[in-house]
Design an enzyme around this catalytic site. Structure first.
Site, mmCIF file in Angstrom:
data_model
loop_
_atom_site.group_PDB
_atom_site.id
_atom_site.type_symbol
_atom_site.label_atom_id
_atom_site.label_comp_id
_atom_site.label_asym_id
_atom_site.label_seq_id
_atom_site.Cartn_x
_atom_site.Cartn_y
_atom_site.Cartn_z
ATOM 1 N N HIS A 1 0.827 -1.218 0.000
ATOM 2 C CA HIS A 1 0.000 0.000 0.000
ATOM 3 C C HIS A 1 0.859 1.266 0.000
ATOM 4 O O HIS A 1 0.510 2.273 0.615
ATOM 5 C CB HIS A 1 -0.946 0.010 1.200
ATOM 6 C CG HIS A 1 -1.933 -1.112 1.207
ATOM 7 N ND1 HIS A 1 -3.143 -1.050 0.547
ATOM 8 C CD2 HIS A 1 -1.892 -2.338 1.775
ATOM 9 C CE1 HIS A 1 -3.800 -2.191 0.723
ATOM 10 N NE2 HIS A 1 -3.056 -2.983 1.447
ATOM 11 N N ASN B 1 -10.220 -3.147 2.302
ATOM 12 C CA ASN B 1 -9.928 -3.080 0.875
ATOM 13 C C ASN B 1 -11.203 -2.753 0.107
ATOM 14 O O ASN B 1 -12.281 -2.635 0.691
ATOM 15 C CB ASN B 1 -9.355 -4.415 0.375
ATOM 16 C CG ASN B 1 -7.920 -4.645 0.810
ATOM 17 O OD1 ASN B 1 -7.118 -3.719 0.863
ATOM 18 N ND2 ASN B 1 -7.585 -5.880 1.129
ATOM 19 N N TYR C 1 0.129 -4.413 11.947
ATOM 20 C CA TYR C 1 -0.014 -3.059 11.432
ATOM 21 C C TYR C 1 0.618 -2.032 12.367
ATOM 22 O O TYR C 1 1.382 -1.167 11.944
ATOM 23 C CB TYR C 1 -1.489 -2.733 11.182
ATOM 24 C CG TYR C 1 -1.939 -3.144 9.809
ATOM 25 C CD1 TYR C 1 -1.844 -4.471 9.398
ATOM 26 C CD2 TYR C 1 -2.444 -2.222 8.904
ATOM 27 C CE1 TYR C 1 -2.239 -4.867 8.134
ATOM 28 C CE2 TYR C 1 -2.844 -2.607 7.637
ATOM 29 C CZ TYR C 1 -2.740 -3.927 7.260
ATOM 30 O OH TYR C 1 -3.123 -4.309 6.004
#
Length: 518
Positions: free
Chosen positions: A55, A127, A337
Site C-alpha cells: 500500500h 480493501n 499493522y
C-alpha cells in the site's frame, strides 16, 4: 508590500543569507562552519521515510462520518449512535506498486478510514473487495513476496504469482474479483470499501454480535478495461490523485453509504461456511445489509506528507462497543499493522498530529523515538508507573467488553479443508453477466501469458471445479493472447530457479505483463 515572515534556522535564529554558501574566498571551498548549508543538506537527505511495504502508493482526504440509522441495540459505540457526526480521514491505495507506480494498475485497492471519536481513534483498515487471497496469516508474507520483485531479476514475476495462487485455491474468490471489472476502478470515488474481516459489536447489556462493514460508493461503479487504463497511464501516472484532489477542491464531495451485516453470536456455529474466514462473504439473503449512515470527504490535506503519508491506520484501534473476532488474519493484523508503523514512523507514531486522538490521552509509555509529550500520564512527574500514589491515570472498568467465547483446543488446524469453490461459483454464474464474464476471461488469460504451462494447467483445474465455462473461457483467451505475444502456450516448462518473465503492459498492474496485485 505585505509583511513576510523572517527566515530562521530550525532553532529559530534569524538567517541572513539563503542564496550563497560561506566560502574561503570567491573561488575557494565552502566552510564546515556554514551550519545552515549543512542543515539544509542533512534535512534533504532525510526527507523521505521508508515507504509502506504494501500500500505504498496512496491518496487521501479529510471528511466526516454521519449516522442516520439506529443500531444502538447492537453497539454502545458513541460514534455509531443516531445523529452522531465524527471527523475522519481516509486513505486509498494500491497494494503491490511502489510509491512511483501508476495509479491505474489492475490491483486490489486499500480502503483505510480513521475516525476521531470522543473515546479515541477507531480505524477501519480494509480493501475495495469483501474477501482476500489467504485466510491464514502464516501465508501472508509468502503471498506478498509473490507480488513484489524477484530477488534476481528485480522484476515482478508472473510465474511466482500464478504458482502461489494455483497452489492456494482459497485465492480463487479474490482473484476472480481482481480480474473482473472491479479490479480497475476509474478513481477512488468509484469503488466500494469493506472491512473485509468479521468484527464484533457489543452493547450495554453485554451482548456480542458479529459484524461486517460495508461502504458503498454513491458515485456509481465505473471501471477501465486494460486497454483504456493503458491509454490513461500513457498520459498520467497520477490519475487517482488528480481526480480525488480536483473533485474535492471543486466542491463536489464524494460520499459512501455506510452499511453493516449483523450476525447473532450463536449463529457462528450454525453457518455452512466459516464466518471468520477472510476468503468468504456472508450471503446478503441470510444477513441483509442494514443502513447506518454515510461518510463524506470534503477537505484535501494541506500537506500530503504530514497528513496522508504519515497517516497510520491499524485494526488494533477500536473503541468501546466495537471489537474483533476469531478471524485468524485479523488477529495477526492487530499486531502487524501497529508494529509496521512503529518501524516506519517511530515508537510514538500516534503523537504525529494526523494520528493524534482528539480526546484526552493518558498512558505510561516512556521515552523512545517521537516522544513529544514527556511520557507523563498526569501532571505529576512522580506518576510514571502504575499503580502509583500520585494521582496517575487509572483503568476504566466500564470499557470492559463481554468475554469472547471461543471453543476448541489450541492446535494448528488445516485451513485447506474448506470449500473454496462454492462462493466463487455463485459469483461467476449468478452475479456476473455474459459481458462481465467475457472481460474476466480476457483479463485473466492475458495475465498468465508467459507463465509455465504446468502452473497454468494447475490453475485451470481449479477454474473447472468452479464452472467448466470459466475454465474454457480463460483457456481460450490464454492460448490466443500467448500466440499473439509470440509464445507457444504448450511449451513453457518450469526451468531453473528464476521464473519466466514476459514483456508487459504496465496498465494491467499485474506481474506477468510487467504488472502485480495490501
Amino acid at each position: 508590500m505585505t509583511d513576510r515572515p523572517k527566515l530562521t534556522t530550525s532553532a529559530g535564529a534569524p538567517w541572513p543569507n539563503n542564496q550563497d554558501s560561506l566560502s574561503a574566498g570567491k573561488r575557494g571551498p565552502v566552510l564546515m562552519q556554514d551550519y545552515q548549508l549543512i542543515e539544509k543538506l542533512a534535512h534533504q537527505n532525510r526527507e523521505r521515510i521508508p515507504e509502506r511495504t504494501v500500500h505504498a502508493k496512496g491518496w487521501g482526504a479529510h471528511g466526516k462520518l454521519v449516522i442516520t440509522g439506529d443500531i444502538s441495540k447492537y453497539t454502545k459505540a458513541k460514534a455509531l449512535q443516531p445523529g452522531a457526526e465524527t471527523p475522519m480521514i481516509a486513505r486509498f491505495s494500491t497494494v503491490a506498486g511502489e510509491q512511483g507506480a501508476a495509479d491505474h494498475e489492475r490491483d486490489v485497492r486499500g480502503f483505510a478510514l480513521k475516525f476521531y471519536t470522543e473515546d479515541g481513534n477507531w480505524d477501519m483498515v480494509g480493501n475495495n473487495t469483501p474477501v482476500f487471497f489467504v485466510r491464514d496469516p502464516y501465508k501472508f508474507p509468502d503471498f506478498i513476496h509473490t507480488q513484489k520483485r524477484h530477488p534476481k531479476t528485480n522484476m515482478r514475476s508472473p510465474t511466482a504469482m500464478w504458482d502461489f495462487w494455483s497452489l492456494s485455491p482459497e485465492a480463487l474468490h479474490q482473484v476472480t474479483i481482481l480480474m473482473s471489472d472491479r479490479g480497475l476502478p476509474q478513481s477512488p470515488m468509484h469503488m466500494n470499501g469493506y472491512g473485509s474481516h468479521t468484527y464484533s459489536f457489543w452493547n450495554d447489556a453485554g451482548e456480542r454480535y458479529w459484524v461486517k462493514f460495508h461502504f458503498k460508493t454513491q458515485q456509481g461503479h465505473t471501471f477501465y478495461t486494460n486497454a483504456e487504463a493503458e491509454q490513461v497511464i500513457g498520459k498520467t501516472r497520477e490519475g487517482y490523485q488528480e481526480r480525488l484532489f480536483n473533485t474535492i477542491e471543486g466542491g463536489d464531495y464524494p460520499r459512501w453509504k455506510f452499511q453493516v451485516q449483523i450476525m447473532p453470536e450463536a449463529d457462528a456455529e450454525k453457518t455452512a461456511y466459516n464466518p471468520f474466514d477472510l476468503t468468504k462473504v456472508w450471503p446478503h439473503s441470510e444477513y441483509p445489509p442494514i443502513d447506518v449512515g454515510y461518510f463524506e470527504l470534503n477537505r484535501n490535506a494541506d500537506n500530503y506528507f504530514t497528513e496522508i503519508e504519515n497517516a497510520a491506520f491499524s485494526p488494533s484501534n477500536i473503541v468501546p462497543g466495537i471489537s474483533w473476532s476469531p478471524d485468524k488474519m485479523l488477529q495477526a493484523r492487530i499486531f502487524s499493522y501497529a508494529d509496521a508503523h512503529r518501524h516506519r514512523l517511530g515508537t510514538h507514531y500516534e503523537t504525529i498530529p494526523v494520528n493524534r486522538p482528539r480526546c484526552p490521552v493518558h498512558h505510561y509509555h516512556r521515552d523512545g523515538e517521537m516522544n513529544m509529550y514527556g511520557g507523563l500520564a498526569s501532571g505529576n512527574e512522580n506518576a510514571y508507573y502504575e499503580p502509583n500514589s500520585y494521582n496517575g491515570a487509572l483503568e476504566d472498568r466500564s470499557a470492559t467488553e463481554p468475554p469472547l467465547r471461543i471453543d476448541g483446543d489450541a492446535a494448528r488446524y488445516d485451513h485447506t479443508e474448506y470449500d473454496d469453490y462454492l462462493q466463487v461459483r455463485e459469483l461467476y454464474a449468478k452475479v456476473m453477466n455474459d459481458d462481465e464474464r467475457a472481460r474476466l476471461h480476457g483479463n485473466m488469460g492475458g495475465a498468465m501469458v508467459g507463465v509455465p504451462t504446468e502452473i497454468v494447467e494447475r490453475w485451470f483445474g481449479h477454474l473447472k471445479q468452479v464452472d467448466p465455462r470459466y475454465e474454457a473461457g480463460v483457456r481460450a483467451e490464454w492460448e490466443k493472447q500467448s500466440r499473439d505475444a509470440g509464445y507457444d502456450p504448450n511449451a513453457l516448462p518450469i526451468t531453473g530457479a528464476t521464473p519466466q518473465t514476459t514483456k508487459g503492459d504496465s496498465a494491467h498492474g499485474l506481474p506477468g505483463m510487467s504488472h502485480a496485485a495490501e
